[in-house]
Write a protein that holds these residues in place. Structure first.
Motif, PDB file in Angstrom:
ATOM      1  N   MET A  56      31.875  19.515 -53.823  1.00 31.06           N
ATOM      2  CA  MET A  56      31.884  18.757 -52.561  1.00 31.06           C
ATOM      3  C   MET A  56      31.191  17.406 -52.710  1.00 31.06           C
ATOM      4  SD  MET A  56      30.725  20.953 -49.269  1.00 31.06           S
ATOM      5  CE  MET A  56      31.719  22.395 -48.970  1.00 31.06           C
ATOM      6  N   LEU A  57      29.968  17.448 -53.253  1.00 32.23           N
ATOM      7  CA  LEU A  57      29.166  16.220 -53.350  1.00 32.23           C
ATOM      8  C   LEU A  57      29.786  15.210 -54.308  1.00 32.23           C
ATOM      9  CD1 LEU A  57      25.552  17.696 -53.312  1.00 32.23           C
ATOM     10  CD2 LEU A  57      26.674  16.357 -51.522  1.00 32.23           C
ATOM     11  N   LEU A  58      30.399  15.706 -55.384  1.00 30.75           N
ATOM     12  CA  LEU A  58      30.976  14.797 -56.381  1.00 30.75           C
ATOM     13  C   LEU A  58      32.255  14.127 -55.871  1.00 30.75           C
ATOM     14  CD1 LEU A  58      30.348  16.995 -59.553  1.00 30.75           C
ATOM     15  CD2 LEU A  58      29.423  14.695 -59.164  1.00 30.75           C
ATOM     16  N   THR A  59      32.924  14.770 -54.886  1.00 30.14           N
ATOM     17  CA  THR A  59      34.232  14.241 -54.469  1.00 30.14           C
ATOM     18  C   THR A  59      34.319  13.788 -53.000  1.00 30.14           C
ATOM     19  OG1 THR A  59      35.079  16.447 -53.877  1.00 30.14           O
ATOM     20  CG2 THR A  59      35.419  15.731 -56.156  1.00 30.14           C
ATOM     21  N   HIS A  60      33.307  14.084 -52.170  1.00 33.78           N
ATOM     22  CA  HIS A  60      33.474  13.829 -50.725  1.00 33.78           C
ATOM     23  C   HIS A  60      33.581  12.345 -50.386  1.00 33.78           C
ATOM     24  CE1 HIS A  60      29.249  12.749 -50.706  1.00 33.78           C
ATOM     25  NE2 HIS A  60      29.427  12.256 -49.503  1.00 33.78           N
ATOM     26  N   ASP A  61      33.094  11.468 -51.258  1.00 30.74           N
ATOM     27  CA  ASP A  61      33.162  10.030 -50.950  1.00 30.74           C
ATOM     28  C   ASP A  61      34.396   9.343 -51.549  1.00 30.74           C
ATOM     29  OD1 ASP A  61      31.159   9.414 -49.151  1.00 30.74           O
ATOM     30  OD2 ASP A  61      29.628   9.082 -50.682  1.00 30.74           O
ATOM     31  N   LEU A  62      35.248  10.095 -52.225  1.00 30.57           N
ATOM     32  CA  LEU A  62      36.423   9.482 -52.875  1.00 30.57           C
ATOM     33  C   LEU A  62      37.305   8.719 -51.884  1.00 30.57           C
ATOM     34  CD1 LEU A  62      37.646  12.217 -55.427  1.00 30.57           C
ATOM     35  CD2 LEU A  62      36.081  10.307 -55.816  1.00 30.57           C
ATOM     36  N   VAL A  63      37.382   9.221 -50.660  1.00 27.94           N
ATOM     37  CA  VAL A  63      38.222   8.535 -49.657  1.00 27.94           C
ATOM     38  C   VAL A  63      37.783   7.087 -49.453  1.00 27.94           C
ATOM     39  CG1 VAL A  63      38.944  10.603 -48.395  1.00 27.94           C
ATOM     40  CG2 VAL A  63      36.825   9.431 -47.735  1.00 27.94           C
ATOM     41  N   GLU A  64      36.529   6.796 -49.782  1.00 30.95           N
ATOM     42  CA  GLU A  64      36.017   5.423 -49.568  1.00 30.95           C
ATOM     43  C   GLU A  64      36.637   4.414 -50.543  1.00 30.95           C
ATOM     44  OE1 GLU A  64      31.740   5.381 -49.204  1.00 30.95           O
ATOM     45  OE2 GLU A  64      31.800   6.720 -47.472  1.00 30.95           O
ATOM     46  N   ILE A  65      37.304   4.909 -51.599  1.00 29.72           N
ATOM     47  CA  ILE A  65      38.025   3.993 -52.499  1.00 29.72           C
ATOM     48  C   ILE A  65      39.028   3.174 -51.684  1.00 29.72           C
ATOM     49  CG2 ILE A  65      39.751   3.889 -54.364  1.00 29.72           C
ATOM     50  CD1 ILE A  65      38.302   6.246 -55.694  1.00 29.72           C
ATOM     51  N   TYR A  66      39.650   3.822 -50.694  1.00 31.48           N
ATOM     52  CA  TYR A  66      40.621   3.111 -49.858  1.00 31.48           C
ATOM     53  C   TYR A  66      40.088   2.791 -48.455  1.00 31.48           C
ATOM     54  CZ  TYR A  66      43.517   4.899 -53.608  1.00 31.48           C
ATOM     55  OH  TYR A  66      44.006   5.209 -54.837  1.00 31.48           O
ATOM     56  N   ALA A  67      39.107   3.594 -47.985  1.00 34.34           N
ATOM     57  CA  ALA A  67      38.618   3.403 -46.612  1.00 34.34           C
ATOM     58  C   ALA A  67      37.368   2.520 -46.565  1.00 34.34           C
ATOM     59  CB  ALA A  67      38.307   4.757 -45.979  1.00 34.34           C
ATOM     60  N   GLY A  68      36.708   2.316 -47.709  1.00 33.98           N
ATOM     61  CA  GLY A  68      35.470   1.543 -47.739  1.00 33.98           C
ATOM     62  C   GLY A  68      34.303   2.349 -47.209  1.00 33.98           C
TER      63      GLY A  68
END
Lengths: 196, 196
Positions: free
Chosen positions: B67-79
């Motif tokens: 969870m912790l390693l991947t939960h921010d991946l959306v920010e690649i496109y969402a900032g």
């Protein structure tokens, strides 16, 4: 008021922030800046989640992630050593001293676990450590491939050195090895690696 | 020659390099530069390994790390969205669109797992997601505390907003909550947080 152990853990966590300032030789893809140990450790850990299905033997992914997230911590005190540096003895000496200092910051039980994970990673004898080392070495290879040669070109690294460095993949995963092999030969064809 | 799935995974891994260029509001401790999503994701993952023993309920640490390693991946496109930003609706909309784009890069099975982990993290209903959110929120709190107030001061954040943001810790760990409570009151006493 608080357990001594918790206070040590918090101080340890704060000390770990320094990983964000230990720079490696490899550049961030497409950027003119070197990546740091925190970024690298994150990237190889996500890679492990994505690529775990390709290993020849079943692996304990939790152990792999713990290894990958913590194996570079010694570099807070020992600094980064370029992976094609031939002076392995000096690196080992610096890192052993760093490990002593680092693991003394947490309680014995936690220190023992972190130290055992690091020793296992370094020994490369278990399926978990072979896969973890594969991720650690595949990540800069992908970056060099995408960065027009990256450190291969900058430091005039030979194809045989690249093969030697990436060897753990061969023991860990037939399918990944096949791809790595293709990529290195393609890089050589394209002049990203210039020496045999 | 290679399975389509493997080629997609390699492209996905390369795309993830962009996490090293998504900057957050919080500064690296003692430095005049903002940390990025890759550094942050690494730090909270190691924190989870170190602090897992303090949770009230037993947790599945592998799930927490994924969870912790991947939960921010959306920010690649969402900032990155500042955690004290009140416009939660716009953040949610941007991140849902980003998730669609991101998870389409890998095969269905892997996409489903990553998406389920993200949904669980966001819902904050399981012991794992409460602990994961605790790590995600405790890390910038520690950085602000060490950075003479950091984003609390810069954006004039109130003590009640800090308490609201860090609330998952209260549900996850009595011992950590006790420490967090002390730290926030101490920060207020010292003028690192200036509004009630």
């Amino acid at each position: 008021m608080f357990r001594e152990k918790l206070l040590k853990d918090i101080e340890f966590i704060i000390e770990l922030d320094k990983m964000k300032s230990i720079y490696r030789k490899t550049n961030v893809i497409g950027e003119d800046r070197q990546e740091d140990d925190a970024q690298h450790s994150w990237h190889i850990s996500v890679m492990a989640i994505i690529l775990a299905e390709y290993t020849n033997e079943k692996i304990d992914l939790l152990k792999v992630l713990k290894m990958l997230l913590t194996h570079d911590l010694v570099e807070i005190y020992a600094g980064d050593t370029f992976c094609y540096d031939k002076d392995i003895e000096s690196k080992r000496k610096r890192e052993l001293a760093a490990a002593e200092k680092l693991y003394n910051l947490v309680d014995r039980k936690k220190a023992d676990e972190l130290r055992a994970l690091w020793d296992e990673f370094e020994a490369m004898e278990t399926p978990e450590s072979l896969f973890a080392n594969s991720m650690d070495r595949l990540q800069p290879l992908l970056a060099n491939y995408k960065n027009g040669g990256g450190t291969w070109k900058k430091y005039d690294v030979s194809k045989s050195d690249v093969y030697q460095r990436i060897a753990p993949v061969k023991q860990s995963s037939d399918e990944l090895w096949c791809y790595v092999n293709y990529m290195i030969e393609d890089a050589f064809q394209k002049g990203l690696i210039t020496r045999r």
